[in-house]
Write a protein that holds these residues in place. Structure first.
Motif, PDB file in Angstrom:
ATOM      1  N   GLN A  13      47.603  54.787  30.961  1.00  0.00           N
ATOM      2  CA  GLN A  13      46.620  54.401  31.964  1.00  0.00           C
ATOM      3  C   GLN A  13      46.307  55.542  32.909  1.00  0.00           C
TER       4      GLN A  13
ATOM      5  N   LYS B  92      55.325  51.445  33.071  1.00  0.00           N
ATOM      6  CA  LYS B  92      55.538  51.280  34.507  1.00  0.00           C
ATOM      7  C   LYS B  92      54.462  50.362  35.076  1.00  0.00           C
ATOM      8  N   PRO B  93      54.638  49.549  36.082  1.00  0.00           N
ATOM      9  CA  PRO B  93      55.931  49.251  36.716  1.00  0.00           C
ATOM     10  C   PRO B  93      56.813  48.397  35.793  1.00  0.00           C
ATOM     11  N   VAL B  94      58.120  48.690  35.869  1.00  0.00           N
ATOM     12  CA  VAL B  94      59.044  48.103  34.896  1.00  0.00           C
ATOM     13  C   VAL B  94      59.405  46.675  35.270  1.00  0.00           C
ATOM     14  N   ASN B  95      59.306  45.815  34.264  1.00  0.00           N
ATOM     15  CA  ASN B  95      59.746  44.431  34.449  1.00  0.00           C
ATOM     16  C   ASN B  95      61.238  44.379  34.113  1.00  0.00           C
TER      17      ASN B  95
ATOM     18  N   SER C  77      53.586  55.712  32.435  1.00  0.00           N
ATOM     19  CA  SER C  77      52.312  55.031  32.686  1.00  0.00           C
ATOM     20  C   SER C  77      51.211  55.981  32.228  1.00  0.00           C
TER      21      SER C  77
END
Lengths: 133, 467
Positions: free
Chosen positions: A90, A113-116, A87
């Motif tokens: 960001q 992240k957050p991982v789908n 991440s």
């Protein structure tokens, strides 16, 4: 039936690790894990994984990058595909773009992240196909 | 009073004194002219008898020393900076000038009839000047000198030690030997001289006290403004620390949030058999709320980052029409889902220097807001135009609009209008605050026109790159 494809997860957050384990095991992969670089080296030496899923920020903000760099510069391990979970774009505000800065760190892929779950599985599948596993 | 003079810096004091000297010299030119005319009148028009040769001589003496002091004044005013020595010179010059004047005046009175000449009251002029320019004590010293000179002259004439010059044709009788008259004249003149000093010094003391009070007030004001500056600097520092803290907190929130979201998602997607009914619903609720929290953390991070945009480190050449097209395409799917039409009129070739991510964020914010708060089958219009200095981007919708009471708070952190909250629960209330910070960091402005229930127009103004 061929032996299940083995994926090593390097992640210092136990909860995210647990979630990823569930996703990957459900996807039919054999999963090993490590919570820092030292453990990761131990795991890799014990059993060569087919792919490494690696977090960037662990004990230090760039521990993942360091480990990936060491692996990619070691001829014994440089062929193992690495998927970086990050991440960093960001988080730090510095522009790390996989497209433009990928050459700097020759890993096989990045995922945010957050991982789908679906994205993660399809990315892994794609990488494994590329490296003929 | 002397304290006051000491408080002022030397050059200011010197300038004041020099100005006084020059004023006094100007008065002398006027006095010389008047004396000249008066003697001519008395001698040739009225034909009065007096000691004219002595009078002309005295006029010459006044002219002579006046010229001397004029030269001194001219020399001093040509200096770039007056030091303590120059100031002493100036002060002494004024002192000597007045003493000389008093002596010459006494002699003039003596040669024009002595006790019989009402000219004795001309001492008042000098007393007034002394009262204005010197301390109370010095002014009284001058009045004492004037009284002594007058007394000396009257006595010398009375006792016939010096000859008396009678002004033939002015008074029929000679009074200088009338003891009671001479005494009376002396006392009245002395009282008048003293009284004029008293009055002028009293007025001056009051004036100087006022001046001192004013100076003190000015100093106090200066000090106040200095302390205000310090407070402002402290406030800015505090603001910086606050935004730094906010960023740290947001960073720390991200990791556990990612873990929470991952766990919830895995629970919902990977255990469909175990997770049914109410438990599934509760997990879904928790997931929705953690999504909202992620958006909030992301906005907080962007907001604190926008504070640092002014550093302009990431500024690059941006083509506004291309950037807007990208943003419009990005929002199109969402607009179609909500049944909102997107229209645009974009003038090509307008360029600004800016942070691409920041400006894109602003455009996306405005456009997605316009879509989000528009009813079905309405239109959202984006226009881009320019003049010599600015690029104007306008996002117009036919949506719910903004009430006048909400207008002032619109760009405040965490503010959400009541009608907006009623329509959409989600929303961080940071989007517009963030947009404003980014736009201001680019030297731009945002304005809003809106009517409740009819729609809004968000107007953005950014400085264009000068060719």
């Amino acid at each position: 039936m061929a032996q299940a494809v083995c994926i090593l997860i390097v992640e210092d957050d136990a909860d995210i690790l647990e979630a990823m384990k569930i996703i990957l095991e459900d996807g039919g992969y054999a999963v090993t894990w490590a919570m820092d670089s030292a453990e990761a080296w131990q795991q890799i030496k014990e059993e060569l994984p087919d792919l490494i899923l690696m977090d960037v920020m662990m004990k230090t903000p760039d521990e993942g990058f360091q480990l990936a760099y060491q692996l990619k510069n070691d001829p014994q391990y440089s062929s193992i595909p690495i998927l970086m979970v990050t991440s960093v774009t960001q988080k730090t505000g510095f522009r790390f773009s996989p497209e433009t800065d990928g050459d700097f760190l020759p890993v096989e892929g990045f995922i945010e992240k957050p991982v789908n779950p679906q994205q993660l599985l399809s990315k892994i599948k794609q990488l494994l196909q590329k490296t003929n596993k | 009073m002397t304290d006051l003079i000491q408080q002022k810096d030397v050059s200011e004091e010197g300038a004041d004194l020099l100005q006084s000297l020059q004023w006094l010299i100007r008065l002398h030119w006027l006095a010389i002219a008047l004396i000249f005319i008066a003697i001519l009148f008395v001698q040739h028009i009225f034909g009065l008898g007096a000691a004219y040769s002595q009078l002309w001589l005295l006029t010459g003496v006044i002219l002579f020393y006046s010229m001397g002091f004029a030269v001194l004044g001219w020399y001093l005013s040509g200096l770039p900076q007056l030091n303590q020595k120059h100031i002493t010179w100036t002060r002494c010059s004024i002192f000597v000038l007045i003493v000389l004047d008093l002596i010459v005046l006494t002699l003039m009175i003596h040669y024009t009839g002595g006790a019989e000449n009402p000219l004795v009251f001309f001492y008042i002029f000098h007393m007034t000047v002394a009262g204005i320019m010197f301390s109370r004590r010095t002014a009284y010293l001058f009045s004492l000198l004037a009284v002594c000179l007058l007394g000396l002259m009257l006595s010398l004439e009375y006792f016939q030690i010096v000859p008396h010059y009678h002004m033939n044709g002015f008074l029929p009788v000679e009074l200088y030997r009338e003891g009671s008259y001479v005494l009376g004249l002396g006392i009245i003149a002395a009282i008048t001289i003293m009284a004029s000093v008293y009055l002028s010094t009293t007025i001056m003391t009051r004036l100087r006290r006022r001046e001192l009070e004013l100076e003190q007030a000015r100093q106090a004001l200066l000090e106040e403004s200095r302390s205000c500056e310090i407070s402002l600097a402290q406030l800015n520092q505090l603001h910086k620390e606050k935004s730094e803290f906010m960023r740290k907190v947001a960073h720390e929130l991200r990791a556990p949030l990612a873990a929470i979201k991952s766990c919830l998602q895995v629970a919902r997607e990977y255990y469909p058999a175990e997770l049914t009914g109410k438990p599934r619903e509760m997990i879904e609720r928790a997931e929705r709320r953690s999504d909202g929290l992620s958006a909030l953390v992301k906005d907080l991070l962007n907001l604190s980052r926008a504070t640092e945009f002014s550093l302009a480190a990431n500024f690059q050449l941006l083509q506004l029409d291309k950037l807007l097209k990208t943003v419009i395409e990005f929002c199109r799917t969402n607009a179609q889902e909500l049944g909102v039409q997107l229209e645009s009129q974009l003038a090509p070739g307008i360029e600004i220097m800016g942070d691409p991510q920041g400006i894109e964020e602003v455009f996306t914010n405005f456009l997605s807001n316009a879509i989000k708060y528009s009813p079905k089958n309405t239109r959202v219009t984006v226009t881009l135009r320019t003049d010599a200095k600015w690029a104007y981007i306008c996002f117009t919708d036919r949506g719910i609009g903004i009430g006048p009471e909400d207008m002032p708070l619109l760009f405040t952190e965490f503010f959400r209008a009541k009608n907006a909250k009623a329509l959409h629960v989600e929303g961080t209330g940071l989007g517009l605050a963030l947009s404003r910070r980014i736009v201001e960091a680019h030297g731009g402005k945002i304005s809003v026109e809106s009517t409740l229930g009819e729609g809004s127009a968000f107007k953005l103004q950014l400085p264009i790159k000068q060719a």
